[in-house]
Design a protein around this motif. Structure first.
Motif, PDB file in Angstrom:
ATOM      1  N   ALA A 179       0.824  -1.212   0.000  1.00 14.32           N
ATOM      2  CA  ALA A 179       0.000   0.000   0.000  1.00 14.32           C
ATOM      3  C   ALA A 179       0.857   1.261   0.000  1.00 14.32           C
ATOM      4  CB  ALA A 179      -0.930  -0.003   1.212  1.00 14.32           C
ATOM      5  N   MET A 180       1.986   1.232   0.706  1.00 11.67           N
ATOM      6  CA  MET A 180       2.861   2.407   0.730  1.00 11.67           C
ATOM      7  C   MET A 180       3.413   2.695  -0.661  1.00 11.67           C
ATOM      8  SD  MET A 180       4.936   2.572   4.349  1.00 11.67           S
ATOM      9  CE  MET A 180       5.655   0.937   4.374  1.00 11.67           C
ATOM     10  N   ARG A 181       3.854   1.656  -1.350  1.00  9.19           N
ATOM     11  CA  ARG A 181       4.417   1.870  -2.681  1.00  9.19           C
ATOM     12  C   ARG A 181       3.331   2.276  -3.676  1.00  9.19           C
ATOM     13  NH1 ARG A 181       6.033  -2.588  -4.575  1.00  9.19           N
ATOM     14  NH2 ARG A 181       7.396  -1.712  -6.166  1.00  9.19           N
ATOM     15  N   LEU A 182       2.147   1.681  -3.543  1.00 12.55           N
ATOM     16  CA  LEU A 182       1.037   2.089  -4.406  1.00 12.55           C
ATOM     17  C   LEU A 182       0.669   3.549  -4.173  1.00 12.55           C
ATOM     18  CD1 LEU A 182      -1.311  -1.040  -4.299  1.00 12.55           C
ATOM     19  CD2 LEU A 182      -0.115  -0.139  -6.299  1.00 12.55           C
ATOM     20  N   ASP A 183       0.838   4.011  -2.937  1.00  9.83           N
ATOM     21  CA  ASP A 183       0.506   5.408  -2.667  1.00  9.83           C
ATOM     22  C   ASP A 183       1.540   6.356  -3.270  1.00  9.83           C
ATOM     23  OD1 ASP A 183      -1.689   6.763  -1.575  1.00  9.83           O
ATOM     24  OD2 ASP A 183      -0.497   7.470   0.113  1.00  9.83           O
ATOM     25  N   VAL A 184       2.786   5.918  -3.335  1.00  5.24           N
ATOM     26  CA  VAL A 184       3.782   6.720  -4.058  1.00  5.24           C
ATOM     27  C   VAL A 184       3.394   6.790  -5.531  1.00  5.24           C
ATOM     28  CG1 VAL A 184       6.202   6.905  -4.760  1.00  5.24           C
ATOM     29  CG2 VAL A 184       5.636   6.169  -2.439  1.00  5.24           C
ATOM     30  N   PHE A 185       2.976   5.654  -6.090  1.00 10.04           N
ATOM     31  CA  PHE A 185       2.538   5.642  -7.491  1.00 10.04           C
ATOM     32  C   PHE A 185       1.295   6.514  -7.682  1.00 10.04           C
ATOM     33  CE2 PHE A 185       4.370   1.063  -7.779  1.00 10.04           C
ATOM     34  CZ  PHE A 185       5.649   1.580  -7.910  1.00 10.04           C
ATOM     35  N   ARG A 186       0.383   6.483  -6.704  1.00  6.39           N
ATOM     36  CA  ARG A 186      -0.825   7.315  -6.775  1.00  6.39           C
ATOM     37  C   ARG A 186      -0.447   8.795  -6.734  1.00  6.39           C
ATOM     38  NH1 ARG A 186      -3.060   5.162  -2.854  1.00  6.39           N
ATOM     39  NH2 ARG A 186      -4.459   3.747  -3.962  1.00  6.39           N
ATOM     40  N   LEU A 187       0.497   9.122  -5.890  1.00  9.15           N
ATOM     41  CA  LEU A 187       0.941  10.513  -5.765  1.00  9.15           C
ATOM     42  C   LEU A 187       1.528  11.007  -7.087  1.00  9.15           C
ATOM     43  CD1 LEU A 187       2.954  12.043  -2.849  1.00  9.15           C
ATOM     44  CD2 LEU A 187       3.803  12.271  -5.160  1.00  9.15           C
ATOM     45  N   ILE A 188       2.356  10.164  -7.726  1.00  6.10           N
ATOM     46  CA  ILE A 188       3.000  10.550  -8.983  1.00  6.10           C
ATOM     47  C   ILE A 188       1.973  10.736 -10.097  1.00  6.10           C
ATOM     48  CG2 ILE A 188       4.544   9.765 -10.824  1.00  6.10           C
ATOM     49  CD1 ILE A 188       6.075   8.171  -8.686  1.00  6.10           C
TER      50      ILE A 188
END
Length: 613
Positions: A179-188
């Protein structure tokens, strides 16, 4: 006279033994408490994550109730704005876990301010949540006070739902890191593009909250005890990324290209490293976006074979080679004169250069031939999204009276009479030549036409250590930042695929109502009703799938009807606000109809970027 024997004993002497007993008792209790504190089980990282999540939801609940109060009490608009922005900042701290465990509630709290069509049930779901409220808050109209009260009540209710279920989420460490990495992707791909803050443009402060929250949750895992150097690297990148966002002059001028290349991509990769150092399993299941991708721009980040009907349909080398042979063979057409390559020419990025394609007997199809490059990187096919699988796209084209005017049964009979085809089909499929294996062979070849290695991709990977470093001109860099920011292009053509497949889960491909004109003069709306012909839902009149813009330099003319010959014309159309901006009356237009106010220099930079993609 009182004798010595009968003289009363002073009070302090009788109390002395009791005092020592109490002191000893207290000391013993303190000792036991100390032992308990020393040996009691410490909260696990996962327990601390859940505790923090519950605490952050409580802050969000308080923030949305404050927002509700200022709206209900009709306080000044400035108070509305302040309370609204504070609520959004609080939401961003819980977003990564809410999207993971309660995606429907997340959508209700922070979904797009657009009606959504449930095509299966022929039902329209009206939007709700913070993005709907944003319209009321920043485009204040006293006559909409009652509706604003209703909407904020819905937000409060949905946050309350989060509060109730937060303690019951069955968390695992693998899910948290995923979820943390997906949120970085979501942010980008969404956050810094302004996808969920289209009016307030509060995206940069919200991105700071996303990173602060991720940084805090990572700290629960005691990474320095496992790898102090990696922990220091991560802390440095978090700090650098947050500082970059805080330094950003404003939404329009923020340097997204540098942020993604030097900070966000590095961060997502290091989070994956941390997960492995902590011996937390990385998910191995099949996904469109690999759970093991370090960045969104990794060459193998996406599985081009994901959108298949079953695992039995996945391509093999034999199937791809067979499909390629069929693709260029006119045997599939009714008059044995046209092949798939007649309209999808490799030198034109698998398009044909025509406004609308020429079919059998010189008749024209109704729409422009789309590129087949990266066709597998979307969840639906055709401009009106009428089929899901590439196999069905192939059969539709073969049977279309204008395009190929053939039939699969006739094609099967013809193929069975040729030894080469018969032998190739037997090697590729147990069933040999059948209608379905013909379709699957063609689809297998199209799935192989994946191209995610432009100069833009290589620059973003920043992999000069492995390859010759990619170079971008100043104009191309400026164009990327405009595309991802002021131009609002990336809110429909999502990074990094630059099509309508929605990140970070990439499970759905969107359509938009743009208001495309019938001619370059821009005087009249094109008559093609798009998805409406399939769904018969008014909301989808003139809706078309958002296509990829990769290789767009080779795919002119543009739009579903090929109305524009140049990218400059396309950019000008969007700059005007689409069909409504041109004066058409489209109540269901999904493209914002306000002008983008792009200068000529900015428009040229956008074109330069797209040509490099």
């Amino acid at each position: 006279m009182i004798s010595e024997k009968n003289r009363p004993v002073p009070a302090h002497k009788t109390a002395e033994p009791n005092a020592w007993w109490i002191i000893a008792l207290v000391a013993g209790l303190l000792f036991l408490i100390g032992l308990y504190g020393l040996f009691r089980p410490r909260p696990t990282a996962l327990q601390r994550v859940q505790t923090q999540y519950i605490s952050d939801i409580a802050l969000l609940d308080s923030a949305v109730r404050t927002l509700q109060r200022v709206i209900v009490e009709k306080r000044p608009v400035a108070a509305w704005k302040q309370a609204f922005l504070e609520a959004r900042l609080c939401y961003k701290r819980v977003e990564f876990l809410t999207e993971l465990y309660n995606p429907e509630t997340a959508k209700s709290i922070n979904g797009p301010n657009l009606p959504e069509v449930d095509e299966a049930d022929k039902r329209v779901e009206q939007p709700e949540g913070l993005q709907v409220l944003e319209e009321f808050v920043f485009h204040y109209d006293p006559e909409q006070q009652a509706e604003a009260v209703v909407q904020v009540a819905l937000v409060v209710s949905n946050v309350g739902r989060l509060t109730k279920v937060a303690a019951t989420n069955e968390m695992t460490d693998s899910h948290i890191f995923d979820a943390m990495r997906l949120d970085v992707f979501r942010l980008i791909s969404l956050g810094i593009a302004g996808f969920d803050s289209p009016i307030a443009r509060h995206s940069l402060p919200e991105a700071v909250q996303v990173l602060e929250s991720l940084r805090q949750h990572l700290s629960f895992y005691k990474l320095p005890e496992k790898d102090a150097r990696l922990a220091a690297q991560l802390d440095h990148v978090f700090a650098d990324a947050i500082a970059s966002l805080n330094r950003g002059p404003d939404f329009n001028r923020f340097d997204r290209l540098t942020f993604i290349t030097n900070q966000a991509n590095v961060l997502s990769g290091l989070l994956l490293d941390a997960q492995r150092v902590l011996n937390i399993p990385v998910f191995q299941e099949s996904r469109f976006l690999s759970a093991q991708a370090r960045t969104l721009t990794d060459p193998d980040a996406f599985d081009s074979n994901f959108f298949v009907n079953s695992n039995d349909d996945r391509p093999t080398a034999e199937r791809v080679a067979l499909g390629k042979l069929l693709f260029y063979d006119p045997i599939l057409s009714g008059n044995s004169k046209r092949s798939c390559a007649s309209c999808h020419q490799p030198e034109r990025a698998f398009t044909d250069g025509e406004p609308t394609s020429l079919g059998v007997a010189g008749a024209r199809s109704k729409r422009n031939a789309p590129t087949l490059l990266n066709a597998s990187l979307q969840a639906v096919q055709f401009m009106d999204s009428r089929v899901v699988f590439l196999e069905d796209q192939a059969s539709d084209v073969i049977a279309n009276e204008t395009e190929m005017h053939g039939s699969l049964p006739a094609a099967v009979r013809a193929l069975q009479q040729r030894n080469e085809y018969r032998n190739r089909f037997v090697k590729a499929y147990k069933a040999g030549v059948t209608e379905y294996t013909v379709k699957n062979a063609l689809a297998s070849y199209i799935r192989s036409l994946t191209s995610l290695d432009s100069r833009i991709d290589r620059y973003l990977r920043n992999d000069a250590g492995r390859h010759q470093p990619a170079r971008l001109t100043v104009e191309e860099k400026h164009g990327f930042n405009l595309f991802m920011g002021k131009g609002q292009c990336a809110t429909c053509h999502f990074f990094p695929l630059f099509n309508g497949t929605v990140p970070p889960m990439f499970a759905k491909t969107e359509s938009e109502v743009l208001g495309t004109p019938a001619t370059p003069a821009n005087h009249q709306l094109d008559a093609d009703v798009g998805k409406f012909k399939t769904t018969a839902m008014d909301l989808q009149k003139h809706a078309f799938k958002t296509p990829t813009i990769r290789h767009v330099a080779k795919t002119a003319p543009y739009m579903h009807n090929g109305v524009y010959q140049t990218l400059e014309q396309v950019v000008d159309f969007y700059n005007q606000g689409g069909g409504n901006g041109l004066g058409f009356s489209l109540p269901n237009q999904t493209l914002p109809d306000s002008k983008l106010d792009l200068t000529k220099t900015e428009q040229a930079a956008l074109v330069a970027f797209m040509k490099a993609l």
